[in-house]
Design an enzyme around this catalytic site. Structure first.
Site: not given
Length: 339
Positions: A213-214, A221, A226, A256
């Site tokens: 996961d980022i 964002n 975005h 993400e």
């Protein structure tokens, strides 16, 4: 019951789709092609209504619109209908080819029988005129056989061309149905199939699931928009592809988050590979393409779970997800192995 396309009709959709893409300034990508193939074949009346509305209002088919149409009407279910229709067309073409072969075989048998009869007649006749008439009939039968074979060969060549078109079309639809539109990685549907196969295979107990996961992706964002967020996701996707390689299954799990199924690696090697991804990401210096503005450090966290003999798909994913959560709780930019 689905209305099935005839092979020639499916090929006609192919010919019509390309000029339509050009007319609306769209590149002939699998996604764009799949949308307009579905439009031309009438797979989804709702999709047709939306496209007709866009055309009538003279709106441009932007990338965002095409991705939305694909996810909503193609990747979300219409693709299955499309595959069924193409598959049925391919089966009909194959059936036609089989009939052609049977006709050739039947014609050859009839010709052989006729020649044998003529030969038998010649063996009993002593009249030169009668023999000449038999030979004339033999030559006529030979010419007819050659003519029929030429016509059959031409039909077989046409049928073979249709088969090749349908096979290529079916492969393209299947490939696009399993591909994530943004990253080009496998999508969630393809991952679900792959992980189910791994868990229920007796030979893949050495397989490992990695969920990545980022970290703090919402900040990217919020601070940069975005579009920049999408570029970061694509960057991580490219990094995963480069480091993990094509021999393992890499998918965009959602948003993400990414999922990697590693096969043939023990837990130590799986962690070593995941650490390599984490370090490469933390060392990346990302910046906005237009202005060169630094985005700042972007890191990833990961949870690893090895497939156990007693695992269900849900249990395996839950253990990897909990390990990922522990990595986040421990400060992020970390790799945690599930207990």
């Amino acid at each position: 019951m689905l209305q099935q396309d005839e092979p020639k009709q499916a090929a006609e959709y192919l010919r019509q789709a390309i000029p339509m893409l050009s007319q609306h300034n769209l590149p002939p990508t699998p996604i764009n092609y799949s949308i307009f193939y579905s439009y031309l074949s009438g797979n989804s009346q709702t999709l047709n209504d939306v496209i007709d509305s866009i055309i009538s209002e003279k709106k441009p088919f932007t990338l965002a619109i095409m991705l939305e149409l694909y996810e909503k009407y193609i990747n979300g279910g219409a693709t299955l209908e499309q595959q069924e229709k193409i598959q049925h067309s391919l089966e009909k073409v194959m059936s036609s080819a089989s009939e052609e072969v049977q006709q050739v075989s039947s014609g050859a048998g009839e010709f052989d029988s006729a020649i044998n009869k003529h030969a038998e007649t010649l063996s009993y006749t002593t009249d030169p005129q009668a023999a000449a008439l038999v030979l004339k009939q033999v030559m006529q039968d030979i010419r007819e056989m050659v003519k029929n074979n030429q016509a059959t060969q031409a039909r077989m060549q046409e049928t073979n061309a249709e088969i090749l078109k349908m096979k290529a079309e079916l492969e393209a639809v299947k490939a696009s149905a399993e591909k994530d539109a943004l990253t080009g990685l496998k999508n969630r549907g393809a991952f679900d199939k792959a992980i189910d196969n791994v868990v229920h295979s007796e030979t893949n107990l050495s397989a490992t699931l990695v969920l990545l996961d980022i970290d703090h992706f919402k900040r990217v964002n919020d601070n940069f928009g975005h579009l920049v967020g999408d570029r970061v996701i694509r960057y991580v996707s490219a990094l995963l592809t480069q480091i993990v390689g094509s021999e393992h299954h890499i998918a965009r799990y959602g948003g993400e988050e990414f999922a990697v199924i590693l096969t043939g690696l023990d837990i130590d090697n799986a962690k070593q590979l995941t650490e390599k991804i984490r370090i490469a990401m933390s060392n990346s210096k990302l910046q906005r393409k237009e202005s060169g503005e630094a985005i700042g450090e972007v890191t990833i966290s990961a949870g690893i779970a090895t497939v156990k003999a007693t695992d269900s798909v849900e249990l395996l994913i839950d253990r990897a997800d909990k390990a990922l959560y522990q990595a986040k709780e421990a400060g992020r930019n970390k790799v945690v192995i599930a207990a």
